[in-house]
Scaffold this active site. Sequence first.
Site, PDB file in Angstrom:
ATOM      1  N   LYS A 117       0.775  -1.205  -0.129  1.00  0.00           N
ATOM      2  CA  LYS A 117       0.071   0.018   0.062  1.00  0.00           C
ATOM      3  C   LYS A 117       0.768   1.159   0.014  1.00  0.00           C
ATOM      4  CE  LYS A 117      -4.353  -0.421  -0.123  1.00  0.00           C
ATOM      5  NZ  LYS A 117      -5.331  -0.931   0.326  1.00  0.00           N
ATOM      6  N   LYS A 198      -8.032  -4.144 -13.177  1.00  0.00           N
ATOM      7  CA  LYS A 198      -8.937  -4.581 -12.110  1.00  0.00           C
ATOM      8  C   LYS A 198      -9.578  -3.494 -11.639  1.00  0.00           C
ATOM      9  CE  LYS A 198      -8.775  -5.803  -7.521  1.00  0.00           C
ATOM     10  NZ  LYS A 198      -8.276  -5.859  -6.196  1.00  0.00           N
ATOM     11  N   LYS A 201     -11.588   1.853  -7.437  1.00  0.00           N
ATOM     12  CA  LYS A 201     -11.740   3.267  -7.358  1.00  0.00           C
ATOM     13  C   LYS A 201     -10.521   4.028  -7.815  1.00  0.00           C
ATOM     14  CE  LYS A 201     -14.724   6.185  -5.782  1.00  0.00           C
ATOM     15  NZ  LYS A 201     -13.985   7.424  -5.511  1.00  0.00           N
TER      16      LYS A 201
END
Length: 330
Positions: A117, A198, A201
């Site tokens: 992340k 994929k 958002k």
Amino acid sequence: MSLKPQKTVVSGIQPSGKLHLGNLIGALENWVSLQDKYHCYFFIADLHALTTGYDNVKKFKDDINEVAVDLMAVGLDPEKCVIFKQSDVPEHCELHLLFSMITPLPWLLRVPTYKSKIDEIKGKDLGTYGFLGYPVLQAADILIYKADFVPVGEDQVPHIELTREIARRFNHFYGNVFPLPQDLLTNVPVMPGIDGRKMSKSYGNTIALSDSPETIRKKVNLMITDPARIKKEDKGHPGVCTVFEYHRIFNQPNVEQIRRECIDAARGCVDCKKEFLNHLLRYLEPIQKRRAEIMEHPKKVESVLEEGRLKASKIAAATLYEAKTSMGII
Ligand code: TRP
Ligand code: SF4
């Protein structure tokens, strides 16, 4: 008398904007079917959203409300499951703090999502205490309800493993309080976004559950088909076509015929998209209808969350009491 077995399911979803087809197929449909079989706690993980979104909270309230509406629109039924907002049940936070006392730093530093992340979300300081502790908060979310099962996507499996490790360590120090929850992996295909990557958002390639039919039509028109297919007479390659992937997910009974016709150049991409669009709109119709009904009664959302808060708090308070007692605090 309830016919439900006494197993408990817990899962959460971050309010990072409108929910989309990826959320629906990857998680929400599964939640809807689980609510008939288990004691389910489904919550909006607003505190988790703050671990990465702490610097942009202008739309936070709207996003949370949007997700609450979406959860009800897809068919989660407050009569069958507990729907609530994470921060409404502060016991999650207190248990998180207690767990933080016994969670060794190396356990957190080696969680794969921690590094990935940080690499993925560029230009933001994620070297925070809260972000490192993300999985500890998740463990508290799960263990405060003594969950047996946690439906999640593949990327979350290490968090469930860590949850078990924290539970084991707690039980080892203070006595047997927590169960060792299992992940419930859903065997679903990855939902492609309209650009073929994929659906996410952060890529801006989603179809939202609340998009109007007109917006959905425009997005479907933008989808990439087989780039090698210029004329209708060219034979198609369904394996590289995003529209075909969608047929596979939403139009399963016809998928073999579509594959043949594409390979044999017996169907054109324009018609193929149109057929998919109609399937998708039909699929989303009941969800959109429920959404419109809910929007007419905004107070209903508030009362569902309040009812959820009350039900969740009852269990959460009991577990927290047990944890604190076994730790010798009370
Ligand atoms: N981390 C999860 C995700 O991003 C969301 C989440 C927060 C969660 N707490 C949870 C999922 C507890 C399952 C159980 O998808
Ligand atoms: Fe894709 Fe359908 Fe065109 Fe084949 S006919 S390339 S499956 S859109």
